[in-house]
Design a protein around this motif. Structure first.
Motif, PDB file in Angstrom:
ATOM      1  N   PHE B 248      84.077 -16.016  48.058  1.00  0.00           N
ATOM      2  CA  PHE B 248      85.505 -16.321  48.050  1.00  0.00           C
ATOM      3  C   PHE B 248      85.791 -17.692  47.444  1.00  0.00           C
ATOM      4  O   PHE B 248      85.041 -18.647  47.648  1.00  0.00           O
ATOM      5  N   ILE B 249      86.904 -17.763  46.738  1.00  0.00           N
ATOM      6  CA  ILE B 249      87.369 -19.043  46.211  1.00  0.00           C
ATOM      7  C   ILE B 249      87.748 -19.950  47.380  1.00  0.00           C
ATOM      8  O   ILE B 249      88.350 -19.491  48.352  1.00  0.00           O
ATOM      9  N   VAL B 250      87.385 -21.214  47.276  1.00  0.00           N
ATOM     10  CA  VAL B 250      87.697 -22.170  48.345  1.00  0.00           C
ATOM     11  C   VAL B 250      88.816 -23.099  47.850  1.00  0.00           C
ATOM     12  O   VAL B 250      88.570 -24.012  47.073  1.00  0.00           O
ATOM     13  N   PRO B 251      90.046 -22.855  48.267  1.00  0.00           N
ATOM     14  CA  PRO B 251      91.172 -23.655  47.762  1.00  0.00           C
ATOM     15  C   PRO B 251      91.104 -25.108  48.254  1.00  0.00           C
ATOM     16  O   PRO B 251      90.554 -25.379  49.316  1.00  0.00           O
ATOM     17  N   TYR B 252      91.666 -25.992  47.468  1.00  0.00           N
ATOM     18  CA  TYR B 252      91.795 -27.395  47.891  1.00  0.00           C
ATOM     19  C   TYR B 252      92.920 -27.520  48.903  1.00  0.00           C
ATOM     20  O   TYR B 252      92.833 -28.262  49.866  1.00  0.00           O
ATOM     21  N   ALA B 253      93.993 -26.783  48.613  1.00  0.00           N
ATOM     22  CA  ALA B 253      95.177 -26.891  49.450  1.00  0.00           C
ATOM     23  C   ALA B 253      94.902 -26.306  50.814  1.00  0.00           C
ATOM     24  O   ALA B 253      94.048 -25.444  50.980  1.00  0.00           O
ATOM     25  N   ASP B 254      95.638 -26.783  51.785  1.00  0.00           N
ATOM     26  CA  ASP B 254      95.495 -26.268  53.123  1.00  0.00           C
ATOM     27  C   ASP B 254      96.284 -24.973  53.204  1.00  0.00           C
ATOM     28  O   ASP B 254      97.441 -24.952  53.590  1.00  0.00           O
ATOM     29  N   ILE B 255      95.663 -23.884  52.804  1.00  0.00           N
ATOM     30  CA  ILE B 255      96.368 -22.613  52.772  1.00  0.00           C
ATOM     31  C   ILE B 255      96.430 -22.048  54.179  1.00  0.00           C
ATOM     32  O   ILE B 255      95.847 -22.579  55.108  1.00  0.00           O
ATOM     33  N   VAL B 256      97.160 -20.934  54.311  1.00  0.00           N
ATOM     34  CA  VAL B 256      97.387 -20.389  55.650  1.00  0.00           C
ATOM     35  C   VAL B 256      96.064 -20.009  56.325  1.00  0.00           C
ATOM     36  O   VAL B 256      95.817 -20.334  57.467  1.00  0.00           O
ATOM     37  N   HIS B 257      95.215 -19.324  55.596  1.00  0.00           N
ATOM     38  CA  HIS B 257      93.943 -18.909  56.189  1.00  0.00           C
ATOM     39  C   HIS B 257      92.778 -19.506  55.417  1.00  0.00           C
ATOM     40  O   HIS B 257      92.106 -18.810  54.668  1.00  0.00           O
ATOM     41  N   ASN B 258      92.556 -20.803  55.579  1.00  0.00           N
ATOM     42  CA  ASN B 258      91.456 -21.428  54.854  1.00  0.00           C
ATOM     43  C   ASN B 258      90.178 -21.290  55.681  1.00  0.00           C
ATOM     44  O   ASN B 258      89.706 -22.242  56.292  1.00  0.00           O
ATOM     45  N   ARG B 259      89.653 -20.093  55.698  1.00  0.00           N
ATOM     46  CA  ARG B 259      88.453 -19.813  56.482  1.00  0.00           C
ATOM     47  C   ARG B 259      87.840 -18.528  55.954  1.00  0.00           C
ATOM     48  O   ARG B 259      88.426 -17.844  55.121  1.00  0.00           O
ATOM     49  N   ALA B 260      86.648 -18.226  56.469  1.00  0.00           N
ATOM     50  CA  ALA B 260      85.964 -17.014  56.034  1.00  0.00           C
ATOM     51  C   ALA B 260      86.625 -15.813  56.692  1.00  0.00           C
ATOM     52  O   ALA B 260      86.624 -15.685  57.907  1.00  0.00           O
ATOM     53  N   VAL B 261      87.216 -14.963  55.882  1.00  0.00           N
ATOM     54  CA  VAL B 261      87.926 -13.804  56.422  1.00  0.00           C
ATOM     55  C   VAL B 261      87.061 -12.557  56.228  1.00  0.00           C
ATOM     56  O   VAL B 261      86.642 -12.269  55.110  1.00  0.00           O
ATOM     57  N   ILE B 262      86.804 -11.873  57.314  1.00  0.00           N
ATOM     58  CA  ILE B 262      86.042 -10.628  57.209  1.00  0.00           C
ATOM     59  C   ILE B 262      86.880  -9.490  57.772  1.00  0.00           C
ATOM     60  O   ILE B 262      87.324  -9.529  58.925  1.00  0.00           O
ATOM     61  N   GLU B 263      87.108  -8.511  56.922  1.00  0.00           N
ATOM     62  CA  GLU B 263      87.895  -7.360  57.340  1.00  0.00           C
ATOM     63  C   GLU B 263      86.961  -6.411  58.078  1.00  0.00           C
ATOM     64  O   GLU B 263      86.071  -5.814  57.477  1.00  0.00           O
ATOM     65  N   ILE B 264      87.143  -6.296  59.381  1.00  0.00           N
ATOM     66  CA  ILE B 264      86.205  -5.484  60.156  1.00  0.00           C
ATOM     67  C   ILE B 264      86.626  -4.024  60.207  1.00  0.00           C
ATOM     68  O   ILE B 264      85.799  -3.145  60.374  1.00  0.00           O
ATOM     69  N   SER B 265      87.922  -3.779  60.072  1.00  0.00           N
ATOM     70  CA  SER B 265      88.356  -2.383  60.012  1.00  0.00           C
ATOM     71  C   SER B 265      89.658  -2.305  59.244  1.00  0.00           C
ATOM     72  O   SER B 265      90.316  -3.318  58.999  1.00  0.00           O
ATOM     73  N   ARG B 266      89.990  -1.095  58.856  1.00  0.00           N
ATOM     74  CA  ARG B 266      91.236  -0.868  58.131  1.00  0.00           C
ATOM     75  C   ARG B 266      91.917   0.322  58.788  1.00  0.00           C
ATOM     76  O   ARG B 266      91.253   1.276  59.174  1.00  0.00           O
ATOM     77  N   GLY B 267      93.221   0.246  58.900  1.00  0.00           N
ATOM     78  CA  GLY B 267      93.958   1.339  59.511  1.00  0.00           C
ATOM     79  C   GLY B 267      93.985   1.209  61.021  1.00  0.00           C
ATOM     80  O   GLY B 267      93.185   0.488  61.609  1.00  0.00           O
ATOM     81  N   CYS B 268      94.950   1.899  61.623  1.00  0.00           N
ATOM     82  CA  CYS B 268      95.113   1.819  63.071  1.00  0.00           C
ATOM     83  C   CYS B 268      95.746   3.130  63.508  1.00  0.00           C
ATOM     84  O   CYS B 268      96.628   3.653  62.844  1.00  0.00           O
ATOM     85  N   GLN B 269      95.269   3.663  64.629  1.00  0.00           N
ATOM     86  CA  GLN B 269      95.774   4.962  65.084  1.00  0.00           C
ATOM     87  C   GLN B 269      96.614   4.838  66.337  1.00  0.00           C
ATOM     88  O   GLN B 269      96.938   5.830  66.962  1.00  0.00           O
ATOM     89  N   ARG B 270      96.936   3.618  66.710  1.00  0.00           N
ATOM     90  CA  ARG B 270      97.677   3.445  67.961  1.00  0.00           C
ATOM     91  C   ARG B 270      99.003   4.190  67.909  1.00  0.00           C
ATOM     92  O   ARG B 270      99.506   4.660  68.906  1.00  0.00           O
ATOM     93  N   GLY B 271      99.577   4.245  66.718  1.00  0.00           N
ATOM     94  CA  GLY B 271     100.782   5.048  66.556  1.00  0.00           C
ATOM     95  C   GLY B 271     102.058   4.407  67.049  1.00  0.00           C
ATOM     96  O   GLY B 271     103.004   5.104  67.422  1.00  0.00           O
ATOM     97  N   CYS B 272     102.120   3.073  67.055  1.00  0.00           N
ATOM     98  CA  CYS B 272     103.376   2.410  67.375  1.00  0.00           C
ATOM     99  C   CYS B 272     104.416   2.889  66.367  1.00  0.00           C
ATOM    100  O   CYS B 272     104.189   2.804  65.160  1.00  0.00           O
ATOM    101  N   ARG B 273     105.532   3.377  66.846  1.00  0.00           N
ATOM    102  CA  ARG B 273     106.440   4.110  65.955  1.00  0.00           C
ATOM    103  C   ARG B 273     107.248   3.213  65.023  1.00  0.00           C
ATOM    104  O   ARG B 273     107.875   3.692  64.091  1.00  0.00           O
TER     105      ARG B 273
END
Lengths: 237, 629
Positions: B248-273
């Motif tokens: 990942f690119i490491v920005p100089y600016a203090d961006i919102v999520h300046n950290r190692a982001v790992i997507e552990i899952s995608r999608g959700c079945q909870r079904g909040c309407r």
């Protein structure tokens, strides 16, 4: 144990702020897996400190960092490994390891040398050079050059700039070079040098920060001018 | 260095946060401009800090740059001062890597993250030197495609974008880019090229689908001959095998999520309407614990970050969360790397996990009950019991957290005054629990803070609530006033979203192509970067609607379930029948449980019940997910 290093911040990286520089160095130290020491407490951070901040937009050729270490390593090794992990624009130039207790960089550094592109608009090189010499000589001859410092949320304050300019000369490519006080015991801002020059030659206009270059930071030990890496400084208190 | 940048390099000190415009971050991928055949640029219609916090953009950037013959660069919207500077210097918007003008790319891909960034898309096109409308661009211009979270109703943007891509693009983006390059180098006309590209799965060419109206009402879509009857969302079936970058690119600016982001899952079945993502990103798919651990190792080594963030729509629902967190914590124990979880479920289990990751520095935790009474939580299918919340906050305070954020929504279907009273009651009870614990605590505890955050519900496309109306400004304001009056007391603070901004977001989320000239109109008058509250000019939008003889109510009023919808030709994989059925369940307050731990709810996304679910648990047994069906 601690390592002190000299570095350069230049090119496009002159646009990153002091805090961003600190973060950039911290992450580079982690990438390089250097044995940096962390602070104790809830939020451990690398014990890394820097010399006086450079204004955003200005390049610097003699900036310094201090890093506490948990293990010794060769200074050359430190430079090479850190440089391999730094973005282009920041370069570690030299380092020294010490076991001595040193005063912090910001406490010990009290001089900064700024280079300035000659702010004269004359067409011919000869005219410019001779006028430059005249302006600089007049600056040297003055006993007093009062400039006004604008302070945020405080009233303006006047001070004698001349007292805080310790050396005036011409450097490579005709650049004007000013050795000035910096730090907590008296600090000259680069734009105040311009205000002083304008009192001598009113044709000198405002100069953007990028026309300045901070050539280096120093420690005054009259009659000597030392760098923070000099033996006398590295020997500690 | 490209010529364009040398004209501005020395002036950047004049603008705020100049590091936004310099590129050259660690891990930036800058390829040889001359030697690389296919040139693509990803455009994010907001500032650098916002754009660089967006995971989708990073995945596509690294995926495209994996290919030798493709280069992929980045461009973000300049802030107003930089826009002014670019215009003064007479230079066009440039990419961060090679500092090339947008016009010089083969393809320009926009991220659609939220509706209020639409005007900023026009800013980027315009500053890049591209005509705003697709119809005015020929083959000499880059192909303009767009995709992302709000692509499921792209209609208001249709005239500006050449092609939309529906769904997760990392699998097929390379194929699309290569195919475009191939078509471009043959003798096809622009129209033919676009048509051929539209044959690819997930690709939506709006010109083939013409809406028609009668007496100011949307009536339906006329599909051109030979065009797909509907465009289906594409998605990765096996997330564990899917591409995920580690450099990942490491920005100089203090961006919102300046950290190692790992997507552990995608999608959700909870079904909040109410939840568009929960409906449109099905089925739930997880990465395996082993994959996540090795990704974490590589990302930390490559970036130097000291924080790992496990991201997903609902991290606590990751089937192996306890094992994952325990092993991650052990792996990075001595390396000064912390772990953060963005979303907590309201239960004791979540607290246990939170205690595991946040051994030190316990300050704030966030819970989202969403509604103030059980009746309303049943309507929206948010399966949270009041006692669960009190148990969770009690446990949080006892574990040392002193600040609790509670998220609620206003304007949900079926909402009554008792629901607003319920918000106040839950918040007050939470504060009381905290104060009591603090009084009786033997250790020093900072003062209890309960921050209530209310947002205005927006009925979005492809949710069971898509037929429901959006609250009027007056109604929203009354409700906020009610909460202001009733949510008073020590430890309590109330925060709310600007009602006008919510109305605009709803307008663009539910609108159709008649809004395109409105977007262009307000943009011409200066609207841009409207994700920043100070940039929103509601009156200007009102006036622009009037200029085109439209009203907000044309788009925000309730719809009958039989009414044609502007997005009916798009298909997320979830059936309209299911959405209708859920809408009826909502009316009767009937809950639909999460299919991961109960029966299939027949939403339509899996070929056979549960077949699309790819969970980390049970992966050892050849990915089989056992369910009693």
């Amino acid at each position: 144990m601690m390592i002190r290093a000299k570095f350069r911040k230049a090119k496009r990286l002159r646009y990153i702020s002091h805090l961003q520089l600190l973060d950039t160095l911290r992450r580079a130290i982690r990438r390089a897996e250097l044995p940096g020491k962390y602070s104790e407490g809830y939020n451990p951070t690398l014990n890394l400190s820097l010399s006086q901040p450079l204004p955003v937009g200005m390049a610097g050729g003699g900036e310094y960092l201090d890093l506490e270490l948990t293990a010794a390593l060769e200074p050359e090794d430190f430079c090479r490994r850190l440089n391999d992990s730094l973005p282009r624009g920041i370069e570690i130039l030299q380092a020294r390891l010490t076991d001595n207790r040193l005063k912090s960089l910001q406490a010990v550094v009290d001089r900064a040398r700024y280079h300035l592109l000659p702010p004269l608009k004359d067409q011919s090189r000869e005219v410019r050079d001779s006028r430059a010499e005249a302006v600089l000589q007049e600056f040297r001859n003055k006993k007093e050059i009062i400039v006004v410092r604008k302070r945020r949320n405080k009233s303006d304050r006047s001070y004698n700039l001349r007292e805080m300019v310790h050396e005036i000369k011409t450097a490579a490519e005709g650049r004007w070079s000013f050795l000035v006080s910096t730090g907590s015991r008296g600090n000259v801002r680069p734009e105040e040098i311009i205000r002083g020059l304008q009192q001598i030659d009113s044709s000198i206009g405002e100069q953007p920060l990028i026309n300045f270059y901070r050539e280096g930071l120093y420690v005054s030990r009259p009659p000597k001018l030392l760098t923070p890496l000099a033996d006398e400084i590295m020997e500690g208190e | 260095m490209a010529e364009v940048f040398s004209k501005i390099d020395d002036s950047l000190y004049q603008v705020e946060s100049p590091e936004r415009y310099i590129g050259r971050e660690w891990n930036q991928i800058k390829k040889d401009w001359q030697q690389t055949e296919i040139k693509t640029c990803l455009a994010f219609p907001d500032t650098y800090e916002i754009g660089m916090s967006h995971l989708g953009l990073k995945i596509l950037y690294h995926r495209l740059n994996q290919e030798k013959d493709i280069l992929c660069e980045r461009v973000f919207a300049p802030w107003l001062d930089m826009e002014k500077l670019l215009k003064e210097k007479g230079i066009r918007l440039y990419s961060l890597e090679n500092k090339q003008e947008l016009l010089d790319f083969d393809l320009l891909g926009f991220t659609l993250q939220y509706e209020l960034s639409y005007t900023t898309i026009l800013t980027i096109l315009n500053l890049g030197g591209l005509p705003l409308r697709s119809a005015d661009r020929d083959n000499s211009y880059p192909l303009v495609i767009a995709g992302g979270a709000t692509v499921f109703n792209p209609e208001p943007l249709a005239p500006f974008i050449d092609l939309f891509y529906l769904g997760e693009a990392e699998r097929d983006i390379v194929r699309l880019v290569r195919y475009y390059q191939e078509l471009k180098s043959s003798a096809f006309s622009r129209e033919e090229i676009l048509k051929k590209l539209s044959e690819l799965p997930g690709v939506y060419l709006p010109t083939l689908y013409q809406p028609y109206y009668h007496q100011g009402k949307f009536q339906g879509i006329k599909t051109a001959e030979g065009a797909k009857p509907r465009i289906s969302r594409q998605y990765i079936e096996d997330l564990d095998q899917a591409f995920y970058p580690t450099d990942f690119i490491v920005p100089y600016a203090d961006i919102v999520h300046n950290r190692a982001v790992i997507e552990i899952s995608r999608g959700c079945q909870r079904g909040c309407r109410f939840c568009a993502a929960g409906m449109s990103y099905r089925p739930a798919r997880e990465r395996s614990v082993e994959t996540i651990l090795s990704l974490a190792e590589e990302i930390i080594a490559s970036t130097g970050y000291d924080e790992i963030s496990l991201t997903s729509l609902s991290s606590m629902d990751y089937s192996q969360i306890e094992e994952l967190v325990t092993r991650l914590a052990a792996q990075f124990q001595d390396r000064n790397v912390s772990i953060s979880l963005p979303s907590l479920r309201i239960d004791e289990f979540s607290l246990k996990i939170a205690r595991e990751v946040q051994r030190v520095r316990r300050s704030g935790l966030t819970f989202a009950p969403e509604a103030g009474t059980q009746r309303l939580r049943n309507i929206i299918n948010k399966g949270v019991q009041e006692e669960d919340l009190f148990q969770a906050v009690r446990s949080a305070f006892e574990s040392g957290w002193h600040r609790i954020k509670l998220y609620f929504m206003l304007g949900l279907p079926g909402e009554e005054e008792e629901d607003l009273a319920g918000i106040a009651r839950l918040a007050k009870k939470t504060a009381e629990i905290g104060q009591q614990i603090r009084r009786n605590s033997s250790r020093k505890m900072r003062p209890i803070e309960v921050q209530v955050n209310v947002s205005t519900f927006i009925p979005k496309a492809f949710t069971p609530f898509q037929w429901y109306e959006m609250d009027s400004l007056t109604a929203i304001r009354h409700k906020i006033e009610y909460l202001q009056q009733h949510l008073t007391g020590r430890s309590l603070t109330l925060d709310w979203n600007d009602p006008e901004t919510s109305r605009l977001e709803a307008l663009l989320a539910r609108g159709d192509r008649r809004l395109a000239p409105v977007i262009e109109g307000v943009w011409q008058q200066g609207s841009r970067l409207e994700g920043w509250s100070e940039q929103v000019d509601y009156q200007r939008w009102q006036q622009a609607l009037k200029d085109f003889s439209l009203t907000e109510e044309d788009f925000l009023a309730a719809r009958e379930t039989g009414d044609p919808l502007p997005w009916d030709h798009l298909y997320t994989g979830v059936d309209k029948d299911f959405l209708q059925q859920e809408w009826q369940c909502a009316a009767s307050g009937k809950e639909t449980p999460d299919c991961r731990w109960s029966a299939c709810s027949s939403c339509g996304v899996c070929a056979t019940p549960h077949s699309g679910l790819k969970l980390a648990r049970g992966r050892e047994k050849e990915g089989a997910v056992s369910h009693d069906d």
